[in-house]
Design an enzyme around this catalytic site. Structure first.
Site, short mmCIF file in Angstrom:
data_model
loop_
_atom_site.label_atom_id
_atom_site.label_comp_id
_atom_site.label_asym_id
_atom_site.label_seq_id
_atom_site.Cartn_x
_atom_site.Cartn_y
_atom_site.Cartn_z
N CYS A 129 0.84 -1.20 0.00
CA CYS A 129 0.00 0.00 0.00
C CYS A 129 0.87 1.25 0.00
CB CYS A 129 -0.92 -0.01 1.22
SG CYS A 129 -2.15 1.31 1.22
N CYS A 130 1.90 1.27 0.85
CA CYS A 130 2.82 2.41 0.88
C CYS A 130 3.55 2.56 -0.45
CB CYS A 130 3.82 2.24 2.02
SG CYS A 130 3.17 2.51 3.67
N CYS A 210 -1.15 8.15 7.13
CA CYS A 210 -2.45 7.81 6.57
C CYS A 210 -3.41 7.38 7.70
CB CYS A 210 -2.31 6.70 5.55
SG CYS A 210 -1.48 7.20 4.04
N CYS A 213 -3.60 3.72 9.23
CA CYS A 213 -2.37 3.20 9.85
C CYS A 213 -1.78 4.16 10.88
CB CYS A 213 -1.33 2.90 8.77
SG CYS A 213 -1.88 1.63 7.59
N CYS A 236 7.54 4.11 5.82
CA CYS A 236 6.67 3.87 4.67
C CYS A 236 7.46 3.35 3.47
CB CYS A 236 5.93 5.15 4.28
SG CYS A 236 7.00 6.47 3.66
#
Length: 244
Positions: A129-130, A210, A213, A236
């Site tokens: 995702c990062c 984010c 998280c 990240c």
């Protein structure tokens, strides 16, 4: 100090390592404004960018940059998962500090549709995702630049405890103007310059990324303990992955 003549194409990472080491030796005890000023002189404003999350400690570096040259490009990664308060804080600081070139960079929509169509990648694979929401967009955004500034500090601990003032990032230089600042220095900077705090800081958030998280930090915890809590993850990827 002048290393501009030694600066080399971004396609020669080995030589950039030597240039970074020379910069670092010359700027080891320099103040943040001096470091930023040296970067502007040696690299040139058009080839230098600041990367900012507009998080809880971002206003200090943004203030230093604005005082040196408010037209230095500022790259802000709008991941699609940020708190609304962070977006508002970006706008507030941009206006307050007179920043002239803030670029909000978003992930590639085609990549999101292919790899995170259900918006649940943060839960199943936070590193991926990062990567698609921060690392890859930043790599694209930095493509025109030979060097970048960021706000990491040694007192943040972990992988950041021993960062140099200047380092090589592949074929690009990476400046850490606040590396030498202490937590007390940072606090004094906010008070002296009357800088506004991130709106979520009063609610117990000491490091903000984010929304899915990021959690509040408990008393006595490391300031970044609320990031990716219990996920075995502390960064990240933009500071642990070569971007050039």
């Amino acid at each position: 100090m002048s290393v501009a003549a030694d600066m080399v194409s971004r396609f020669d990472p080995a030589r950039v390592v030597n240039v970074a080491a020379r910069f670092d030796r010359a700027l080891q005890s320099a103040a943040p404004a001096e470091i930023i000023g040296a970067a502007v002189r040696e690299i040139g404003r058009d080839k230098l960018a600041l990367v900012s999350s507009f998080g809880t400690e971002s206003a200090a570096l943004l203030k230093f940059v604005a005082d040196v040259d408010p037209a230095i490009p500022v790259i802000f990664l709008d991941t699609g998962w940020l708190f609304e308060e962070t977006l508002a804080y970006r706008d507030q600081l941009t206006e307050l500090l007179g920043l002239r070139d803030v670029r909000s960079i978003k992930p590639d929509e085609a990549v999101l549709a292919r790899e995170d169509k259900d918006r649940e990648l943060w839960l199943s694979h936070p590193d991926a995702c990062c990567r698609i929401r921060k690392v890859e967009p930043l790599a694209r955004a930095l493509a025109p630049f030979d060097a970048w500034l960021n706000g990491r500090k040694r007192f943040q601990g972990g992988d950041r405890a021993h960062i140099p003032v200047v380092e090589a990032d592949g074929a690009r230089l990476k400046f850490n103007p606040l590396a030498n600042m202490s937590a007390d220095d940072l606090k004094a900077m906010y008070e002296t310059a009357n800088l506004p705090r991130h709106p979520l800081q009063v609610h117990g958030f000491t490091s903000i990324g984010c929304m899915p998280c990021t959690t509040r930090t408990r008393p006595g915890e490391d300031p970044r303990a609320g990031r990716w809590r219990d996920r075995g993850k502390t960064e990240c990827g933009i500071h642990t992955t070569t971007l050039a």
